[in-house]
Design a protein around this motif. Sequence first.
Motif, PDB file in Angstrom:
ATOM      1  N   LYS A  12       0.838  -1.179  -0.140  1.00  0.00           N
ATOM      2  CA  LYS A  12       0.127  -0.007   0.044  1.00  0.00           C
ATOM      3  C   LYS A  12       0.857   1.103   0.062  1.00  0.00           C
ATOM      4  O   LYS A  12       1.721   1.142   0.848  1.00  0.00           O
ATOM      5  N   VAL A  13       0.577   1.932  -1.058  1.00  0.00           N
ATOM      6  CA  VAL A  13       1.691   3.368  -1.010  1.00  0.00           C
ATOM      7  C   VAL A  13       0.911   4.451  -0.807  1.00  0.00           C
ATOM      8  O   VAL A  13      -0.279   4.719  -1.069  1.00  0.00           O
ATOM      9  N   ILE A  14       1.396   5.240   0.344  1.00  0.00           N
ATOM     10  CA  ILE A  14       0.450   6.410   0.897  1.00  0.00           C
ATOM     11  C   ILE A  14       1.695   7.556   0.466  1.00  0.00           C
ATOM     12  O   ILE A  14       2.642   7.680   0.680  1.00  0.00           O
ATOM     13  N   GLU A  22       5.689   3.183   1.897  1.00  0.00           N
ATOM     14  CA  GLU A  22       5.137   1.878   1.823  1.00  0.00           C
ATOM     15  C   GLU A  22       4.917   1.444   3.184  1.00  0.00           C
ATOM     16  O   GLU A  22       5.579   1.781   4.235  1.00  0.00           O
ATOM     17  N   LEU A  23       4.088   0.532   3.456  1.00  0.00           N
ATOM     18  CA  LEU A  23       3.653  -0.165   4.873  1.00  0.00           C
ATOM     19  C   LEU A  23       4.299  -1.413   4.711  1.00  0.00           C
ATOM     20  O   LEU A  23       4.314  -2.352   3.837  1.00  0.00           O
ATOM     21  N   VAL A  24       4.654  -1.546   6.082  1.00  0.00           N
ATOM     22  CA  VAL A  24       5.463  -2.808   6.346  1.00  0.00           C
ATOM     23  C   VAL A  24       4.734  -3.281   7.730  1.00  0.00           C
ATOM     24  O   VAL A  24       4.604  -2.662   8.487  1.00  0.00           O
ATOM     25  N   SER A 217       5.057  -0.285  10.297  1.00  0.00           N
ATOM     26  CA  SER A 217       6.335   0.414  10.204  1.00  0.00           C
ATOM     27  C   SER A 217       5.997   1.323   8.655  1.00  0.00           C
ATOM     28  O   SER A 217       5.463   0.374   8.017  1.00  0.00           O
ATOM     29  N   ILE A 218       6.818   1.895   8.407  1.00  0.00           N
ATOM     30  CA  ILE A 218       6.827   2.836   7.231  1.00  0.00           C
ATOM     31  C   ILE A 218       8.132   2.733   6.658  1.00  0.00           C
ATOM     32  O   ILE A 218       9.202   2.755   7.335  1.00  0.00           O
ATOM     33  N   CYS A 219       8.171   2.609   5.128  1.00  0.00           N
ATOM     34  CA  CYS A 219       9.679   2.677   4.649  1.00  0.00           C
ATOM     35  C   CYS A 219       9.579   3.435   3.125  1.00  0.00           C
ATOM     36  O   CYS A 219       8.374   3.405   2.733  1.00  0.00           O
ATOM     37  N   ALA A 259      -0.177   4.660   9.981  1.00  0.00           N
ATOM     38  CA  ALA A 259       0.943   4.710   8.936  1.00  0.00           C
ATOM     39  C   ALA A 259       0.865   6.359   8.605  1.00  0.00           C
ATOM     40  O   ALA A 259       2.008   6.870   8.322  1.00  0.00           O
ATOM     41  N   ARG A 260      -0.301   7.013   8.529  1.00  0.00           N
ATOM     42  CA  ARG A 260      -0.257   8.444   8.385  1.00  0.00           C
ATOM     43  C   ARG A 260       0.181   9.322   9.456  1.00  0.00           C
ATOM     44  O   ARG A 260       0.994  10.223   9.113  1.00  0.00           O
TER      45      ARG A 260
END
Length: 503
Positions: A12-14, A22-24, A217-219, A259-260
Amino acid sequence: MLDLTFEPPKPKVIAGAKYDWELVIGLEVHAQVSSNAKLFSGASTKFGNEPNSNVAFVDAAMPGMLPVINEYCVAQAVRTGLGINAEINKWSAFDRKNYFYPDLPQGYQISQLYHPIVGEGEIIVDMGPGVARKVRIERIHLEQDAGKSIHDMDPNMSFVDLNRTGVALMEIVSRPDIRGPEEAAAYVGKLRQILRYLGTCDGNMQNGNLRCDVNVSICRQGAYEKFIETGDFGHLGTRCEIKNMNSMRFIQQAIEYEARRQIQIVEGGGKVDQETRLYDPDKGETRSMRSKEEAHDYRYFPCPDLLPLEIDDSFIDDIRDSLPELPDQKKARFVTELGLSEYDASVLTAEVEAADYFEAVAAGRDGKLSANWVINELFGRLKKDDKDITDSPVSPEQLGKIVGLISSDAISGKIAKDLFEIVYTEGGDPEAIVEERGMKQVTDTGAIEAAVIEVIEANPAQVEKAKANPKLAGWFVGQVMKATGGKANPKAVNELVMAKLGL
């Protein structure tokens, strides 16, 4: 097995203010073992009993009380491991996880940090017709649940209920292979389905029998691939854990919000703190609960009251031999042997009770016709009445007889719907009802032909219209069916109408 295409995870790209992220996601699912007794005592696990009525001396941490392992709970953990094609560890051990909280009377939780009973496995997650993903399972370990603190009974006091204390849990830990909220919910749904088929957990999320901790987490784009190549978590962002999620919808909402929140912190020049958070569904947001502990914070050490757990091949083989047909296997069989579409097979195997119901209906009968009646007529009516398949007023034997009456041309589809309504509301034997109420289909071509001739002769203007436009011949079919009370064989009516009209 079904011909599945295994796709790599689609992240999922935010879009942030500066970058795309991206989400992990990794999940730790706590599944309550289906057992009448607790993990280390004989106390009941029945839900809804009076507070503190399901408590043995060892659960309450009375001095001198020693835990005794429940062999059935061990077997249920092994059964779960075999159900997800995981490695079963014939040697495992229990550890003490030390922390202090009012609903943990011992001051520690007995768990398995270093040597879990089940090792690596995988879950096949359905992501659409013919498309699936594999989520790796790191481990399954057994542990005892804590009690429950109650804060809303009195504004000046808190209460502790120890009924859940010592209840056996399986903690099923995934790798960080999940890349979006929808995939996380699909994973939990598939895991719940497998557990219910195996009979190792009832999957009741409302009662807390299945709940999960969500690590998010996000990356930056491309970082996850480097993590997969190297195994270095440094390529990923700092993770936060959202505790005790017990709703598929809330899991998705919490991941989206978290995530946001992390993106906003990082793009604002801040640093995400590794912490444990809670999700508030009323506000639609996560909030900080405490800083995230590491293993050393809990001062784990081997439990001195329990010997290592050793099981042999015969114990594992006996459990393997008793495994039921699992959902993916059943779905494939419904498609290949009964001729169902993949979608219908998915609907019918979603819950084990629905699958069992359908199989009873379809036994010795037309599979596709049986599926249509279970999905469209029964499920539709149950949903309208807010009922579950286990509360169905129509038994599989009754619905099976209705399907059989249709297949044998004893009744038409229209009459079958009337019959279904009678059975649903009044009960009774469908075959006897058809006889008693004169609902049998008219198959005598002479009687049908007489009805066709009568309708045609009474409507000369409509005859001319039908000859000019053959599509209008259906009007005569409807009139004949009406004249015969819906009992005429529709196929025979249609053929005779077309012949008499010369079409």
